[in-house]
Design a protein around this motif. Sequence first.
Motif, PDB file in Angstrom:
ATOM      1  N   MET A  49      -3.948  84.867 -27.473  1.00 48.98           N
ATOM      2  CA  MET A  49      -2.939  84.681 -27.853  1.00 48.98           C
ATOM      3  C   MET A  49      -2.808  82.991 -28.485  1.00 48.98           C
ATOM      4  O   MET A  49      -2.153  83.285 -29.265  1.00 48.98           O
ATOM      5  N   LEU A  50      -4.398  83.034 -28.809  1.00 48.23           N
ATOM      6  CA  LEU A  50      -4.386  81.992 -29.609  1.00 48.23           C
ATOM      7  C   LEU A  50      -5.982  81.658 -30.738  1.00 48.23           C
ATOM      8  O   LEU A  50      -5.706  81.391 -31.485  1.00 48.23           O
ATOM      9  N   ASP A 195       2.983  73.018 -26.240  1.00 50.67           N
ATOM     10  CA  ASP A 195       3.232  74.797 -26.890  1.00 50.67           C
ATOM     11  C   ASP A 195       2.206  75.510 -26.855  1.00 50.67           C
ATOM     12  O   ASP A 195       2.959  77.214 -26.701  1.00 50.67           O
ATOM     13  N   GLU A 198       3.246  78.159 -23.636  1.00 54.15           N
ATOM     14  CA  GLU A 198       4.576  78.425 -23.942  1.00 54.15           C
ATOM     15  C   GLU A 198       3.783  79.551 -24.217  1.00 54.15           C
ATOM     16  O   GLU A 198       4.175  80.710 -24.855  1.00 54.15           O
ATOM     17  N   ARG A 199       3.395  79.576 -25.541  1.00 53.94           N
ATOM     18  CA  ARG A 199       2.813  80.527 -26.058  1.00 53.94           C
ATOM     19  C   ARG A 199       1.418  81.493 -25.346  1.00 53.94           C
ATOM     20  O   ARG A 199       2.007  83.340 -25.663  1.00 53.94           O
TER      21      ARG A 199
END
Length: 340
Positions: A49-50, A195, A198-199
């Motif tokens: 995700m990052l 945040d 959340e991501r």
Amino acid sequence: LGYGPPRGPADLRERIAERIARQEGYAASPDDVLVSGGNSQGLDLALTMLTGPGDIVLVESPTYALALQMLRDRPLEVAAVPMDANGIDVERLEGMVEALAAAGRKPRLLYTIPTFHNPTGVSLSPERRRVILELARRHALILIEDDAYREIAYEAAAPASLWATDPEAPVVRLGSFSKSLAPGLRVGWINARADLLERISAAGLLESGGCVTQFAASVVARALSGPGYDDHLHALRRSYASRRTALTAALRAHLPAGARFVEPAGGFFIWLTLPEGVTSARLLPVAEEHGVSFASGSRFSTDGDDGSVRLAFALLDEQTLAEGARRLGLALRNMPSPAH
Ligand SMILES: Cc1ncc(COP(=O)(O)O)c(C=O)c1O
């Protein structure tokens, strides 16, 4: 046993938040917690995700060999920052981040094990914790904090995590029940700045399957609901500390001059730096002839540095560990001289 909520069962998230509030001085809420299938899965999810293809990911060297493998499974570029007895070298880290940023190649994240590191056993000093958090904020560098060994603390409690120290910094903390309860359960958790959490929580994997480890997560929630878990941790710490002390005492008694290690204050490992000129590849067959073995240092380094070995003391009893140290000392003394 229906599908679970994507962030994991509420009772486990509450128990984890309560423990954080009690132990780490940060009033965490269940909203700060995402249940994972252990730190390996948590790292995988965070990377999905990052990061994107071609991103630069920084690691400590040495570092957890299997995290290196997970990073190499992805189209990422891995760059290493050296460490010493106080954890990652923050000056070198800052220099690297600045040089890369100046070349238009800002690193995306740093994977770090600041507490009871695998393989070195050391913890990041309080000063360096402050520096690294400030650096992360300044450069928007995400810190993936692998906190697998937090509960395995001996004389003193583990230092507060980077995440709990500064929940507004870009930190993703990976917690696990593998070392404190049982690795086969496959239960851990993620804490991160809102945040970032959340991501990560928006992953299709969680949307589709619900909590990645719903059944085992409910088992762990139950295990955490009474005093039994703390009693169990207490017994674990006592037992592992005694094994650690037995092995370090025997190493001091049996190793030749030039072999060095730092006494670990937690975790499972001792990182033994071999005498000048000895590599773990040359030592291993001789050690195995003497009936003792270890994990070769090169597995944990990004550049194949092979001047150290990792010794694990969690599994064996005191007598066996002492005998292992004696045999390792003999093996080092009986090494054939290197060919010239
Ligand atoms: C530093 C580190 N991270 C992660 C793991 C794997 O943890 P988990 O079982 O929670 O996936 C280990 C296990 O040895 C470890 O040493």
